[in-house]
Design an enzyme around this catalytic site. Structure first.
Site, PDB file in Angstrom:
ATOM      1  NE  ARG A 110      -0.197  -1.319 -10.120  1.00  0.00           N
ATOM      2  CZ  ARG A 110      -1.139  -2.223  -9.968  1.00  0.00           C
ATOM      3  NH1 ARG A 110      -2.038  -2.395 -10.895  1.00  0.00           N
ATOM      4  NH2 ARG A 110      -1.198  -2.956  -8.901  1.00  0.00           N
ATOM      5  CB  THR A 114      -4.008   7.606 -11.599  1.00  0.00           C
ATOM      6  OG1 THR A 114      -2.604   7.326 -11.615  1.00  0.00           O
ATOM      7  CG2 THR A 114      -4.252   8.968 -10.995  1.00  0.00           C
ATOM      8  CG  ASP A 206       3.622  -6.053  -4.696  1.00  0.00           C
ATOM      9  OD1 ASP A 206       3.145  -4.916  -4.768  1.00  0.00           O
ATOM     10  OD2 ASP A 206       4.773  -6.338  -5.126  1.00  0.00           O
ATOM     11  CG  ASP A 209       5.764  -6.011  -1.463  1.00  0.00           C
ATOM     12  OD1 ASP A 209       6.783  -5.300  -1.573  1.00  0.00           O
ATOM     13  OD2 ASP A 209       4.648  -5.561  -1.175  1.00  0.00           O
TER      14      ASP A 209
HETATM   15  N1  URA Z   1       1.458  -6.176  -9.709  1.00  0.00           N
HETATM   16  C1  URA Z   1       1.619  -7.174  -8.836  1.00  0.00           C
HETATM   17  O1  URA Z   1       2.689  -7.370  -8.273  1.00  0.00           O
HETATM   18  N2  URA Z   1       0.548  -7.981  -8.578  1.00  0.00           N
HETATM   19  C2  URA Z   1      -0.642  -7.810  -9.163  1.00  0.00           C
HETATM   20  O2  URA Z   1      -1.558  -8.580  -8.890  1.00  0.00           O
HETATM   21  C3  URA Z   1      -0.782  -6.752 -10.085  1.00  0.00           C
HETATM   22  C4  URA Z   1       0.274  -5.944 -10.336  1.00  0.00           C
END
Ligand code: URA
Length: 215
Positions: A110, A114, A206, A209
């Site tokens: 991502r 943007t 995340d 992560d």
């Molecule tokens: N990607 C993620 O890992 N967590 C989110 O909350 C949104 C996108």
């Protein structure tokens, strides 16, 4: 299993066992090991629902007692498509119960400014046009990555596609359903909203992560 917001194309897998495991995953103190293990376990439970409507055919078998007709899976063979990198967490659990499935990968990140999906890797089986693709991404957030991943699978000729996420935002569901109304979405929960950084609220942070212990 229920339909989300009256849309038969969005299936909420709200089984108590799935909800319980997801709650543990959300806790910030849950370890990488625990998170990874739980995601694999939930993936197996999601696969069970995703394949609920696949056809079966009767085949003749011999038990030690007699010859009889019994059901086996029929229809299209499967291709699991992991959206890197967090999709790999769902992939391992799915492969545990669908060990013969082919596997494709779509690498997307991502753009933090943007929030658009940027492709950096693509490898799909050559015969994906003859298979049912199950696209895997634990977090359906903005929906941009999901739309981009499904675009790639369709461009490869596949016309039978399901999308599986662990956790979704209403915005992501709307975006994916608008771009690809033929793709049924399976998710274990739909949370409140996205925050300004595109993270699901309350979410689990995340997923990549937490799955790989990178932070
Ligand atoms: N990607 C993620 O890992 N967590 C989110 O909350 C949104 C996108």
């Amino acid at each position: 299993m229920t339909v989300y917001a009256g849309d038969p194309g969005v299936i909420l897998v709200d089984h108590p066992l799935v909800q319980h495991k997801l709650t543990i995953m959300r806790k910030k103190e849950t370890s990488t090991l625990g998170f990874r293990r739980l995601l694999g376990e939930i993936a197996m439970l999601l696969a069970y629902e995703v394949l609920r409507d696949v056809p079966t055919e009767l085949v003749e078998i011999e038990t030690p007692i007699k010859t009889c007709m019994m059901p086996q899976l029929a229809g299209k063979k499967l291709c699991l498509v992991s959206v890197l990198r967090a999709g790999d967490g769902l992939l391992s659990g799915m492969l545990d119960i669908l060990p013969a499935a082919r596997v494709g990968h779509v690498g997307l990140y991502r753009d933090p400014a943007t929030l658009q999906a940027v492709e950096y890797f693509l490898k799909l089986p050559r015969d994906i046009d003859e298979r049912m693709a199950i696209v895997l991404d634990p977090m359906l957030a903005t929906g941009n990555s999901a739309v981009a991943a499904v675009n790639k699978v369709k461009q490869a000729g596949c016309s039978s596609i399901k999308f599986v996420s662990l956790l979704s935002a209403p915005e992501g569901i709307a975006t994916l359903r608008k771009a690809h109304p033929d793709v049924t979405v399976y998710t274990a929960a739909v949370d409140e909203c996205l925050n300004d950084h595109g993270y699901i609220v309350p979410g689990l942070g995340d997923a990549g992560d937490r799955l790989f212990g990178t932070k």
